[in-house]
Design an enzyme around this catalytic site. Structure first.
Site, PDB file in Angstrom:
ATOM      1  N   GLY A   1     -14.361  -7.624   9.461  1.00 26.61           N
ATOM      2  CA  GLY A   1     -14.764  -6.881  10.654  1.00 26.61           C
ATOM      3  C   GLY A   1     -14.970  -5.393  10.437  1.00 26.61           C
ATOM      4  O   GLY A   1     -15.115  -4.632  11.390  1.00 26.61           O
TER       5      GLY A   1
ATOM      6  N   SER B   1     -14.626  -2.341  -1.103  1.00 27.88           N
ATOM      7  CA  SER B   1     -13.901  -1.460  -2.040  1.00 27.88           C
ATOM      8  C   SER B   1     -12.569  -2.086  -2.455  1.00 27.88           C
ATOM      9  O   SER B   1     -11.509  -1.614  -2.064  1.00 27.88           O
ATOM     10  CB  SER B   1     -13.702  -0.059  -1.453  1.00 27.88           C
ATOM     11  OG  SER B   1     -13.236  -0.084  -0.120  1.00 27.88           O
TER      12      SER B   1
END
Length: 199
Positions: A39, A108
């Site tokens: 999300g 990441s």
């Protein structure tokens, strides 16, 4: 190596503080990290919309969008992921220097890469936002059908399946995105910015 010696930093007449004061805000990087499908992009978009309503100056860097231009030559090997984040970090640093609140939505997966970006900016300018959703929930959502492809062996080095995700240890904001509304998640970030006087 000799070519680098001929590159000299050019100082601007204006400071980051002067640029930010025009905008009545403290510049920072809101670094949204989490698994694919957690999300990140949805919440980052909602946060930017709320900041816009508050007349704050922002820019959103999204993982998929950046790979259409700046990072389109990069793949998903560990080395390419590292370079992807390094480039985005440098761009985010420029936006902070411009006095903006920059939002980034990137998986990441590696802690050291997120730390590298944190080290690029000044203390207090990097706000790590961990969008924490269990792998099972992300896989169930699978908005782009990527988990299905990864499970079928069609995508290699997919985070959470055959490539690791290292959760943040001390994120400034942790959003447990399992049953809460997008509105509530976005409000959590905006409230943090208000309480710490970024806005």
């Amino acid at each position: 190596m000799k070519e680098k010696l001929n590159i000299v930093w050019h100082n601007s007449h204006l400071t980051k503080e002067q640029r930010a004061s025009l905008k009545s805000q403290r510049p920072c990087v809101l670094w949204f990290t989490g698994l694919s499908g957690s999300g990140k992009s949805t919440i980052a978009n909602a946060v930017e919309a709320k900041l816009h309503q508050l007349q704050k100056h922002t820019y959103l860097l999204d993982g998929d969008n950046v790979r259409h231009g700046l990072n389109k030559g990069l793949g998903f090997s560990d080395a390419d992921r590292i370079e992807n984040i390094r480039r985005v970090g440098e761009v985010a640093k420029l936006f902070v220097d411009a006095g903006l609140i920059v939002l980034t939505a990137f998986i990441s997966p590696f802690q050291k890469d997120r730390q590298m970006v944190r080290d690029l900016v000044e203390q207090g300018e990097f706000i790590e936002v961990f969008v924490d959703a269990p792998l099972a929930i992300c896989e169930q959502r699978d908005p782009k059908g990527l988990y299905k492809k990864a499970r079928a062996g069609e995508i290699k080095n997919f985070t959470g399946i055959d490539s690791p995700y290292e959760p943040p240890v001390n994120a400034e904001i942790v959003i447990e995105n399992n049953g809460i509304s997008v509105e509530a998640a976005a409000e959590q970030v905006v409230s943090y910015l208000q309480s710490k006087q970024y806005i």
